[in-house]
Design an enzyme around this catalytic site. Structure first.
Site, PDB file in Angstrom:
ATOM      1  N   TYR A   1       4.912  13.725  29.722  1.00  0.00           N
ATOM      2  CA  TYR A   1       4.325  14.738  28.820  1.00  0.00           C
ATOM      3  C   TYR A   1       2.806  14.505  28.764  1.00  0.00           C
ATOM      4  O   TYR A   1       2.358  13.364  28.555  1.00  0.00           O
ATOM      5  CB  TYR A   1       4.990  14.574  27.457  1.00  0.00           C
ATOM      6  CG  TYR A   1       4.390  15.347  26.326  1.00  0.00           C
ATOM      7  CD1 TYR A   1       4.344  16.744  26.352  1.00  0.00           C
ATOM      8  CD2 TYR A   1       3.886  14.703  25.201  1.00  0.00           C
ATOM      9  CE1 TYR A   1       3.803  17.459  25.294  1.00  0.00           C
ATOM     10  CE2 TYR A   1       3.355  15.405  24.138  1.00  0.00           C
ATOM     11  CZ  TYR A   1       3.307  16.790  24.193  1.00  0.00           C
ATOM     12  OH  TYR A   1       2.776  17.483  23.136  1.00  0.00           O
TER      13      TYR A   1
ATOM     14  N   ASP B   1      11.244   8.583  27.678  1.00  0.00           N
ATOM     15  CA  ASP B   1      11.159   9.747  26.790  1.00  0.00           C
ATOM     16  C   ASP B   1      12.429  10.576  27.017  1.00  0.00           C
ATOM     17  O   ASP B   1      12.607  11.189  28.068  1.00  0.00           O
ATOM     18  CB  ASP B   1       9.893  10.558  27.101  1.00  0.00           C
ATOM     19  CG  ASP B   1       9.705  11.736  26.143  1.00  0.00           C
ATOM     20  OD1 ASP B   1      10.716  12.263  25.630  1.00  0.00           O
ATOM     21  OD2 ASP B   1       8.548  12.142  25.916  1.00  0.00           O
TER      22      ASP B   1
HETATM   23  C1  LIG Z   1       8.876  15.541  26.513  1.00  0.00           C
HETATM   24  C2  LIG Z   1       8.060  15.557  25.260  1.00  0.00           C
HETATM   25  N1  LIG Z   1       7.813  14.400  24.636  1.00  0.00           N
HETATM   26  C3  LIG Z   1       7.070  14.350  23.515  1.00  0.00           C
HETATM   27  C4  LIG Z   1       6.542  15.490  22.967  1.00  0.00           C
HETATM   28  C5  LIG Z   1       5.690  15.396  21.733  1.00  0.00           C
HETATM   29  O1  LIG Z   1       6.374  15.886  20.608  1.00  0.00           O
HETATM   30  P1  LIG Z   1       5.591  16.430  19.334  1.00  0.00           P
HETATM   31  O2  LIG Z   1       5.165  17.824  19.650  1.00  0.00           O
HETATM   32  O3  LIG Z   1       6.583  16.332  18.233  1.00  0.00           O
HETATM   33  O4  LIG Z   1       4.431  15.512  19.112  1.00  0.00           O
HETATM   34  C6  LIG Z   1       6.771  16.727  23.586  1.00  0.00           C
HETATM   35  C7  LIG Z   1       6.195  17.982  23.024  1.00  0.00           C
HETATM   36  O5  LIG Z   1       6.228  19.025  23.625  1.00  0.00           O
HETATM   37  C8  LIG Z   1       7.549  16.768  24.763  1.00  0.00           C
HETATM   38  O6  LIG Z   1       7.786  17.912  25.420  1.00  0.00           O
END
Ligand SMILES: Cc1ncc(COP(=O)(O)O)c(C=O)c1O
Length: 385
Positions: free
Chosen positions: A102, A174
């Site tokens: 991400y 993740d």
């Molecule tokens: C794969 C992934 N991890 C982490 C996040 C971060 O999440 P947040 O928007 O709650 O900070 C996202 C957000 O789009 C994501 O797609």
């Protein structure tokens, strides 16, 4: 003497209910009260930031979901990623991270950790056991995200974990796409699983939340300590909303999966589409890995269109009525975004071969025939009819 009204308003407490209800109470509290001065220190929780009843219930539900023994809640998903990495990093260490992480997590690794004396290098998400060639004597963390953001590669996680364990390297994954339901990284030997609860766990695009799950007591303590040092917490109302979302996660996910597959299959038959990036489709290059390590799919995938003039692509987006444009995913509504402006990959990534634009699609809970008709109208507008 009768006390002042202000004093009485502050110190009046009705009888506290001690009933069993389906849902936990939301205690909006920074201050936790103790009866004696000697109870003040060492009590758990001694302060609202450490979480209260609703947080403990959410943590317990997440442990069930991820087969974890510890869960630490965070204010959003990015904070969960940063906490997991930060809890294991120290100056002089090196992190290997997937090229399809991400974007903001990659930025944290390359910009923030660098300032703290921690080096970070990208690796090809499809490298599998070849990751051993990239390991340096000071590599402390291998950071995975499977499927990868936007490009949906599935990592050979067991092969990478085997190598990491032999070298004493911590693995973090993740697991937001799998949402703990479709993928169990801790069962594959990964040390820390991270989720943005903001997506499928919450499911209604209305709050942020994150969680860091682990099984090993020492690792869990490192996460708790780092969370306390950084002052990380989740608001009680948001913890409640995330917990409520988890109760219906499986049912919603089944619906997202069926709808996502129907649209992905329909899109793969369209002349305007060059490639559908959905790991549950047989033609996906990592389909065998997905079949081995995942129990299902959801509504999030990407498509690469055939080369198209930007003005023609604009006609496609302008014609859509049900697919809205906006960041995030996992909610009840369908979304579509052009991704090229945020598609940052190391040199040599397979995505460099593509001619047309990459669009990420989140299939929500609307009627699938309506969604197909919406995309059909978009393609028609591209043809100029
Ligand atoms: C794969 C992934 N991890 C982490 C996040 C971060 O999440 P947040 O928007 O709650 O900070 C996202 C957000 O789009 C994501 O797609």
């Amino acid at each position: 003497m009768t006390k002042d009204t202000a004093t009485r308003l502050i110190h009046t407490r009705g009888r506290r209910m001690d009933q069993k209800t389906v849902n936990p109470p939301i205690e909006r509290a920074s201050t936790v009260l103790f009866d004696t001065a000697s109870d003040l220190y060492g009590a758990q929780p001694g302060y609202g930031r450490m979480g209260l009843t609703v947080h403990r219930e959410l943590e317990a539900a997440l442990c069930v979901l991820e087969n974890a023994t510890h869960a630490k809640l965070t204010a959003n998903g990015l904070q969960a990623c940063a906490l997991a990495i930060g809890s294991q990093a120290k100056a002089g260490a090196h992190v290997l991270f997937t090229d399809s992480a991400y974007g903001p997590t990659a930025r944290y690794l390359e910009r923030r950790l660098d300032r703290m004396g921690v080096g970070a290098t990208r690796f090809d998400p499809r490298c599998g056991a070849a990751i051993s060639n990239l390991i340096k004597p000071n590599t402390r963390i291998i950071y995975l995200e499977s499927p990868g953001s936007l490009t949906f590669e599935i990592s050979d996680t067991p092969a990478i974990v085997e190598i990491a364990q032999k070298r004493g390297i911590c693995t973090i994954l993740d697991n937001t796409w799998g949402a703990g339901l479709l993928h169990k990284p801790l069962d594959l030997g990964v040390d820390i699983s991270v989720q943005a609860l903001t997506k499928y766990a919450v499911g209604h695009a209305d709050i942020f939340g994150g969680a860091v799950m682990s099984r090993d007591k020492r690792v869990a303590q490192q996460i708790i300590d780092c969370g306390e040092d950084w002052g990380i917490s989740l608001a009680p109302d948001d913890a409640y909303t995330a917990l409520r979302g988890l109760r219906s996660l499986k049912t919603r996910m089944d619906a997202h999966e069926a709808a996502g597959l129907k649209l992905a299959q329909w899109l793969s038959g369209r002349a305007e589409v060059s490639q559908v990036l959905h790991p549950a489709l047989e033609e996906h290059p990592d389909h065998a890995l997905w079949k081995r390590d995942f129990s299902g799919s959801n509504g999030l995938f990407s498509v690469i269109l055939e080369a198209v003039d930007p003005a023609v692509l604009k006609r496609f987006f302008d014609a859509l009525e049900l697919f809205s444009m906006g960041f995030s995913w996992g909610g009840f509504e369908s979304l579509i975004i052009p991704c090229d402006p945020q598609l940052k990959r190391a040199k040599g990534h397979w995505i460099e071969q593509k001619d047309g634009p990459l669009l990420r699609i989140h299939v929500g809970l609307e009627g699938t025939d309506d969604l197909i008709a919406d995309l059909e109208a978009g393609f028609e507008a591209m043809r100029g009819s």
